[in-house]
Design an enzyme around this catalytic site. Structure first.
Site, PDB file in Angstrom:
ATOM      1  N   THR A  34       0.775  -1.361  -0.008  1.00 37.75           N
ATOM      2  CA  THR A  34      -0.320  -0.056   0.162  1.00 37.75           C
ATOM      3  C   THR A  34       1.177   0.847   0.146  1.00 37.75           C
ATOM      4  O   THR A  34       1.570   1.611   0.703  1.00 37.75           O
ATOM      5  CB  THR A  34      -1.105   0.072   1.119  1.00 37.75           C
ATOM      6  OG1 THR A  34      -1.692   1.280   1.481  1.00 37.75           O
ATOM      7  CG2 THR A  34      -0.325  -0.355   2.394  1.00 37.75           C
ATOM      8  N   GLU A  93       0.301   3.172   1.976  1.00 39.83           N
ATOM      9  CA  GLU A  93       0.251   4.021   3.400  1.00 39.83           C
ATOM     10  C   GLU A  93       2.063   3.572   3.808  1.00 39.83           C
ATOM     11  O   GLU A  93       1.985   4.365   4.905  1.00 39.83           O
ATOM     12  CB  GLU A  93      -0.807   3.796   3.893  1.00 39.83           C
ATOM     13  CG  GLU A  93      -2.065   3.693   4.036  1.00 39.83           C
ATOM     14  CD  GLU A  93      -2.195   5.627   4.530  1.00 39.83           C
ATOM     15  OE1 GLU A  93      -1.786   5.561   5.007  1.00 39.83           O
ATOM     16  OE2 GLU A  93      -2.957   5.992   3.358  1.00 39.83           O
ATOM     17  N   TYR A 122      -1.842   0.359  10.559  1.00 38.50           N
ATOM     18  CA  TYR A 122      -2.331  -0.779   9.569  1.00 38.50           C
ATOM     19  C   TYR A 122      -0.591  -0.174   8.460  1.00 38.50           C
ATOM     20  O   TYR A 122      -0.448  -0.994   8.112  1.00 38.50           O
ATOM     21  CB  TYR A 122      -2.998   0.549   8.529  1.00 38.50           C
ATOM     22  CG  TYR A 122      -3.270  -0.176   7.172  1.00 38.50           C
ATOM     23  CD1 TYR A 122      -4.264  -1.226   6.926  1.00 38.50           C
ATOM     24  CD2 TYR A 122      -2.887   0.351   6.169  1.00 38.50           C
ATOM     25  CE1 TYR A 122      -4.003  -1.449   5.154  1.00 38.50           C
ATOM     26  CE2 TYR A 122      -3.112   0.315   4.750  1.00 38.50           C
ATOM     27  CZ  TYR A 122      -3.546  -0.133   4.420  1.00 38.50           C
ATOM     28  OH  TYR A 122      -3.827  -0.972   3.173  1.00 38.50           O
ATOM     29  N   LYS A 129       0.868  -3.354   7.257  1.00 33.04           N
ATOM     30  CA  LYS A 129       1.956  -4.166   6.079  1.00 33.04           C
ATOM     31  C   LYS A 129       3.401  -3.788   5.901  1.00 33.04           C
ATOM     32  O   LYS A 129       3.582  -4.097   4.483  1.00 33.04           O
ATOM     33  CB  LYS A 129       0.807  -2.902   5.106  1.00 33.04           C
ATOM     34  CG  LYS A 129      -0.673  -2.758   4.779  1.00 33.04           C
ATOM     35  CD  LYS A 129      -0.416  -4.422   4.031  1.00 33.04           C
ATOM     36  CE  LYS A 129      -1.874  -4.341   3.394  1.00 33.04           C
ATOM     37  NZ  LYS A 129      -2.087  -5.450   2.884  1.00 33.04           N
TER      38      LYS A 129
END
Length: 384
Positions: A134, A136, A158, A162
């Site tokens: 991701t 992010e 999160y 990840k």
């Protein structure tokens, strides 16, 4: 013999689009879904029904969870997949601050469980693995735009979970010569995006407000900028990564960044509502600056008599602020375009238009409201 693909997170936006894409290519598709007391298969119900009508079923799913290693091992052993697409995750950034332990278990260790299952089952030379990474990961961005070489600086549980998933994928690729790769996908949306994600929250609100079922939309940081693409384009990139001669990691992005405030403007403009924004921070508001009555009527089938110039439609609620914010994401997908031959086929404007039109029709169906009909609610309430 057709290839066999296993998709975790089959009931999600990406899982449903990817399943459709692979079925059209002749794959047999197995999907993993979490058990729920409510129906959560709406995105794949049509695929399942159409598959059964053809008389040679190629679409199957089973119950499982990334936190359950024995379940993962069992089904990978039974299915013997040629390709695994790990799309399942606790993927809501704001919620990951509330459930950090579960997020780490599912998103981080869940990836390890899949890799380890393939290793201990002796499938390292047969099974190719796609890990859904991701944007992010970049968090507090270290350079603009972000590429495969940009240092990571995640800003949420999160993103940190990840990050583990990303590096454990790289580690297993190098340690065990596995075909495992990361797709660092920037934000991608569609009409079936989850309703708690900001883009879909906005387009659902446009539909509800224009049809008279909602008064005000509450949002968080309007200054945040994201690189938004269409999920249909991004699942094609996932597939292409697993068809290469060697596994590599790829950024998938449009190279265009847009503030949430501007996404809101675009979405409301689809139904003929023009917005102005006043104030700053938590005091910022979005008010109606103009109404294109012809466009409004063509999109909704109604007159905009319940809306007025100067009416407040957008408010900022600090409840939606994150403890640590990611302010700017914009990706450089040069490597994917060069090595995969990937090109996005949908513009942001086309995607926003598709999402708004889909949600307008959805709200109409839910409220049995037909073109030329009347507003069911005289009192407009905030339903978000």
């Amino acid at each position: 013999m057709s290839k066999i693909a296993l998709i975790t997170g089959i009931t999600g936006q990406d899982g449903s689009y990817l399943a459709d894409y692979l079925l059209q290519k002749g794959y047999t598709v197995w999907g993993m879904k979490r058990r729920s007391s409510s129906f959560n298969t709406s995105r794949i119900d049509a695929l399942f029904a159409n598959d059964r009508q053809e008389g040679n079923p190629k679409f199957h799913y089973f119950y499982g969870d990334l936190t359950d290693a024995s379940n993962i091992i069992k089904y990978i052993q039974e299915i013997q997949p040629d390709e695994i697409y790990n799309l399942a995750a606790m993927s809501h950034v704001k919620v990951s601050f509330d459930t950090p332990e579960y997020t780490g278990n599912a998103d981080g260790l869940g990836t390890l469980r899949i890799l380890e299952a393939v290793r201990i089952l002796g499938l390292t030379q047969k099974t190719r693995i796609y890990q859904a990474s991701t944007s992010e990961l970049y968090g507090l961005v270290q350079e603009v735009p972000q590429t495969e070489q940009t240092p990571f600086y995640p800003r949420s549980p999160y993103g940190v979970a990840k990050l583990y998933g990303y590096w454990i994928t790289v580690n297993y690729r190098e340690a065990y010569n596995m075909f495992a790769c990361n797709g660092i996908l920037f934000n991608h949306e569609s009409p079936v995006r989850g309703e708690t994600f900001v883009t879909r929250k906005i387009t659902r609100a446009v539909a509800n407000i224009s049809l008279g079922f909602q008064g005000v939309l509450s949002l968080g940081n309007l200054d945040a900028k994201r690189d938004w693409g269409h999920a249909k384009d991004y699942v094609e990139a996932m597939y292409l990564m697993l068809q290469q001669d060697k596994p590599e990691d790829f950024v998938i992005a449009t190279g265009r960044t847009t503030a949430i405030r501007d996404f809101v403007r675009m979405a409301f403009h689809e139904v003929g509502i023009m917005l102005d924004f006043t104030g700053k921070g938590a005091d910022e508001k979005g008010i109606i600056a103009g109404i294109d009555r012809d466009l409004f009527e063509s999109q909704t089938g109604l007159e905009p008599d319940h809306l007025n110039i100067g009416q407040e439609l957008i408010q900022v609620d600090p409840f939606y602020f994150r403890p640590t914010e990611v302010n700017l994401l914009i990706g450089d997908a040069t490597k994917a375009k060069t090595k995969l031959g990937w090109q996005p086929q949908h513009t942001l404007e086309e995607m926003v238009s598709e999402m708004v039109q889909s949600d307008v029709e959805l709200v109409k169906r839910n409220h049995h409201l037909k073109n030329g009909g009347f507003l069911i609610h005289n009192k407009v309430e905030d339903l978000m």
